[in-house]
Design an enzyme around this catalytic site. Sequence first.
Site, PDB file in Angstrom:
ATOM      1  CD  GLN A 142      -7.501  32.827  -7.555  1.00 44.89           C
ATOM      2  OE1 GLN A 142      -7.727  31.958  -6.708  1.00 44.89           O
ATOM      3  NE2 GLN A 142      -8.367  33.800  -7.828  1.00 44.89           N
ATOM      4  NE  ARG A 146     -22.277  30.080  -5.393  1.00 45.09           N
ATOM      5  CZ  ARG A 146     -23.157  31.033  -5.088  1.00 45.09           C
ATOM      6  NH1 ARG A 146     -23.859  30.927  -3.980  1.00 45.09           N
ATOM      7  NH2 ARG A 146     -23.327  32.063  -5.872  1.00 45.09           N
ATOM      8  CE1 TYR A 206      -8.253  34.553   1.808  1.00 46.23           C
ATOM      9  CE2 TYR A 206      -9.104  34.886  -0.413  1.00 46.23           C
ATOM     10  CZ  TYR A 206      -9.162  34.240   0.813  1.00 46.23           C
ATOM     11  OH  TYR A 206     -10.120  33.307   1.054  1.00 46.23           O
ATOM     12  NE  ARG A 229     -11.925  35.848  -9.038  1.00 46.48           N
ATOM     13  CZ  ARG A 229     -12.901  34.958  -8.819  1.00 46.48           C
ATOM     14  NH1 ARG A 229     -13.116  34.499  -7.607  1.00 46.48           N
ATOM     15  NH2 ARG A 229     -13.639  34.505  -9.800  1.00 46.48           N
ATOM     16  CB  SER A 248     -15.000  30.496 -10.655  1.00 43.92           C
ATOM     17  OG  SER A 248     -14.556  31.731 -10.182  1.00 43.92           O
ATOM     18  N   PRO A 249     -11.943  29.722  -9.768  1.00 46.58           N
ATOM     19  CG  PRO A 249     -10.169  31.203  -9.507  1.00 46.58           C
ATOM     20  CD  PRO A 249     -11.506  31.071 -10.143  1.00 46.58           C
TER      21      PRO A 249
HETATM   22  C1  LIG Z   1     -16.033  26.490  -2.258  1.00 47.70           C
HETATM   23  C2  LIG Z   1     -15.568  27.782  -2.838  1.00 47.70           C
HETATM   24  C3  LIG Z   1     -14.229  28.099  -2.819  1.00 47.70           C
HETATM   25  C4  LIG Z   1     -13.769  29.276  -3.391  1.00 47.70           C
HETATM   26  N1  LIG Z   1     -12.435  29.527  -3.461  1.00 47.70           N
HETATM   27  C5  LIG Z   1     -11.969  30.579  -4.180  1.00 47.70           C
HETATM   28  C6  LIG Z   1     -10.590  30.736  -4.461  1.00 47.70           C
HETATM   29  O1  LIG Z   1      -9.786  29.897  -4.129  1.00 47.70           O
HETATM   30  N2  LIG Z   1     -10.198  31.820  -5.146  1.00 47.70           N
HETATM   31  C7  LIG Z   1     -11.095  32.763  -5.577  1.00 47.70           C
HETATM   32  O2  LIG Z   1     -10.695  33.754  -6.180  1.00 47.70           O
HETATM   33  N3  LIG Z   1     -12.394  32.610  -5.355  1.00 47.70           N
HETATM   34  C8  LIG Z   1     -12.863  31.539  -4.700  1.00 47.70           C
HETATM   35  N4  LIG Z   1     -14.220  31.345  -4.553  1.00 47.70           N
HETATM   36  C9  LIG Z   1     -15.146  32.298  -5.178  1.00 47.70           C
HETATM   37  C10 LIG Z   1     -15.574  31.799  -6.547  1.00 47.70           C
HETATM   38  O3  LIG Z   1     -14.481  31.718  -7.447  1.00 47.70           O
HETATM   39  C11 LIG Z   1     -16.637  32.695  -7.157  1.00 47.70           C
HETATM   40  O4  LIG Z   1     -16.105  33.976  -7.357  1.00 47.70           O
HETATM   41  C12 LIG Z   1     -17.885  32.809  -6.284  1.00 47.70           C
HETATM   42  O5  LIG Z   1     -18.252  31.542  -5.761  1.00 47.70           O
HETATM   43  C13 LIG Z   1     -19.070  33.355  -7.086  1.00 47.70           C
HETATM   44  O6  LIG Z   1     -19.362  32.530  -8.176  1.00 47.70           O
HETATM   45  P1  LIG Z   1     -20.617  31.519  -8.202  1.00 47.70           P
HETATM   46  O7  LIG Z   1     -21.829  32.352  -7.925  1.00 47.70           O
HETATM   47  O8  LIG Z   1     -20.617  30.955  -9.593  1.00 47.70           O
HETATM   48  O9  LIG Z   1     -20.412  30.482  -7.141  1.00 47.70           O
HETATM   49  C14 LIG Z   1     -14.687  30.179  -3.966  1.00 47.70           C
HETATM   50  C15 LIG Z   1     -16.032  29.868  -3.955  1.00 47.70           C
HETATM   51  C16 LIG Z   1     -16.483  28.674  -3.429  1.00 47.70           C
HETATM   52  C17 LIG Z   1     -17.958  28.354  -3.498  1.00 47.70           C
END
Ligand SMILES: Cc1cc2nc3c(=O)[nH]c(=O)nc-3n(C[C@H](O)[C@H](O)[C@H](O)COP(=O)(O)O)c2cc1C
Length: 773
Positions: A502, A725, A583, A631, A425-426
């Site tokens: 993205q 994560r 955003y 998204r 994921s981004p």
């Molecule tokens: C350090 C960090 C940076 C993130 N940056 C972005 C981002 O740049 N763009 C985005 O759409 N989501 C971003 N997210 C959200 C993640 O893509 C994801 O949707 C969210 O962490 C839930 O997934 P997970 O439970 O697997 O961590 C970020 C999450 C983390 C932890």
Amino acid sequence: MRIVCVGGGPAGLYFGLLMKQAHPAHEVSVIERNRPYDTFGWGVVFSDATMDNMRAWDVKTACEIETAFNHWDDIEVWFKGRRMRTTGHGFVGIGRKRLLNILQSRCEELGVELVFEREVDSDLEFPDAELIIACDGINSKLRNRYAAAFAPDVVPRPNRYIWLGTRKSYDAFTFDFRRTEHGWFQAHIYKFDADTSTFIVETTEQTLRAHGLHEADADTSVAFCEKLFAEVLEGAPLMTNARHLRGSAWLNFQRLICGRRWSHFNGRSHVVLMGDAAHTAHFAIGSGTKLALEDAIELTRQFDRFGHGADQIPQVLAAYEEVRRVDVMRIQNAARNAMEWFEVVGDRYADTLEPEQFMYSLLTRSQRISHESLRKRDRAWLEGYERWFAQRCGLNIDPADRPVPPMFTPYRVRGVTLANRIIMSPMAMYSAVDGVPNDFHLVHLGSRALGGAGLVFGEMTCVSPDARITPGCLGLWNDQQAAAWRRIVDFIHTTAAKAGLQLGHAGRKGSTRLAWEGIDQALPDGNWPLISASGDSYLPDGALARAMTRADMERVKADFIAATRRGAAIGFDVLELHCAHGYLLSSFLSPLTNRRTDDYGGSHENRARFPLEVFAAMRAVWPDDRPMSVRLSCHDWTDGGNMPDDAAVFARMFKEAGADLVDCSSGQVSKEERPVYGRLFQTPFSDKIRNEIGIATIAVGAISEADHANSIIAAGRADLCALARPHLADPAWTLHEAAKIGVKTIPWPKQYLSGKAQYETNLERAAASGPQT
Ligand SMILES: Cc1cc2nc3c(=O)[nH]c(=O)nc-3n(C[C@H](O)[C@H](O)[C@H](O)COP(=O)(O)O)c2cc1C
Ligand SMILES: Cc1cc2nc3c(=O)[nH]c(=O)nc-3n(C[C@H](O)[C@H](O)[C@H](O)COP(=O)(O)OP(=O)(O)OC[C@H]3O[C@@H](n4cnc5c(N)ncnc54)[C@H](O)[C@@H]3O)c2cc1C
């Protein structure tokens, strides 16, 4: 103590007998409005675990119940002319009358006073009682008397059901789904004694009304059901024992939570809620009787713990409530998923899924039964399903080979084929200077590509300097950035992974510090002006954004187009437009952040106008054979914000504009949000959008094991799973998870092959030696 149980259902009778048994000096009465042996309903089911619990508390009752039990292992699903069966599910069923009779005679044996045919209107009718148990069922008069203390929240659920019986014996828990000209009906059928089965028929309000059944009497309803379910009934008649009900025989399930307390002191007696008077689960997971019996056990346990005297009552009641609330909430969560599944099953699943996947979705409806738990229950069935799924994805599986689990099947969208269903994921890394990717990004993204994910997304990449969240964010607005990105994408293409871009604009959440220097906090200096749908700030004391003008829109759109062109030239395989998390584009979609009164604010159509303009402009310059995703924040988690229904409206609009995928995230739009986190907490949004709107989706959020991803993909709740994560913790998450579930056919990078067998063997050894103590 003088104890009065108002209501002679499972809760009242069982608590009465347990207390009398524990302390024969108690004077215990159970007061019931019905005659002995008179009851509404047919059979109930519960699990082996409940029986074990009951055995520990009163062996005699448990033994009698056990001899009256009907045990069965199979689930059979009748759907679209198919009869599909799986085994290993282990239920026990007993007639409700039989259960009550056993409890009543045990009460009599122990000296509990049973009073029948007495309607209790108030707890004040028992001034001599120290303890009054309000176990008078879902419509509890006693609870309603003290509504201010208990704060009952009763939500009538939208579906209607009728609880019938039949003298036909079924050897499996049977579900039969039937489509009529007005919609779907489903029957939940289970045997509870040698020759009788419960037969609950359920449908939506709309379908019920279209058939005129909302006004029908019990006999007409029974005749309708007999005709509709004639095949599964094989001519057996249906019976009702609910003729006493006033109004329609078709009920709405009442979901009840008591928000404040479960007990109240009326000046003389302590009144405490138990069983359906305190909470309900849902017949879709059949746990109401279990909860009632376990409440009775817990309250007895607390008296044993603190002492059986009247002085201990307040302490006992507080401890009882504390313990039971947690357990009840767990069951209610599972029940909610299962209940909601049946509420939407017609349009969302029955009309869209093939029988095999429909059955998988049904079996995993509560989201407590996962892919691996199905494997444990019925390996042959699960592997048969995996084989079917893999073949649907174009894989040829040799019958002698173990089929690949769903998350490892390839996924084709437009001209791009992903090797598997896992996406990194981004994730913003705040490690760029002037938006230029550097060695950190090469190693970071490169190692995740080597680690087996089918698609590796770079972080939100900003379309202009003022589109950045922080000075450390990546960009794609100049050639230097493009060249640095190309190095990374070229590297990713030397692996089995595809590269995702993205694109986004931070809007009012821009000009902030690096995450580890104060997330969302304004920069101490070097700030840039902010724009958003409306003029406001993200944090109450944060920098104020200016509402965008039409000229701003033109500039931002041009920036997105330019970045898209660069991304295409670099060779990214998938492009995602970031319309989530508060955003810039998200600020248009959410009513919390969009208060415009022009063509860009108000209705869904207006709020989506600018994001769709940007999307369409990007789609026009992005190569036709490459997919685009969007998204969305599918839930703002705060009053007045977007809900999943709104997200579905937007998803349909993006689909019509040419989106191939919706990436279903949520939140981060408002600081007021109160998200309900938990395992797979955003997956229901993906499920809804995929199956109601008919667009492929990406599920994301608290997906952390192969078992989660397999369950989601197999059930058709998403087409792809994005993990953020877990990929920070383990760059090779996909390869490692494959090994953990014993799948050895997923290729490792050739350079790392020597590590594969050893890793797999170590896992096998650890598994063979059992849990470490
Ligand atoms: C350090 C960090 C940076 C993130 N940056 C972005 C981002 O740049 N763009 C985005 O759409 N989501 C971003 N997210 C959200 C993640 O893509 C994801 O949707 C969210 O962490 C839930 O997934 P997970 O439970 O697997 O961590 C970020 C999450 C983390 C932890
Ligand atoms: C369609 C359907 C299917 C179900 N299937 C299952 C299943 O498979 N498995 C399962 O575990 N559970 C099932 N349940 C739920 C289950 O029936 C209840 O959760 C369970 O009976 C709760 O027990 P209780 O003692 O708290 O309440 P109840 O069983 O409702 O008992 C309350 C008693 O209080 C009496 N009463 C009410 N008011 C008064 C008054 N004012 N004065 C005197 N007496 C009064 C009532 O007559 C009744 O006997 C199902 C429920 C429904 C509706």
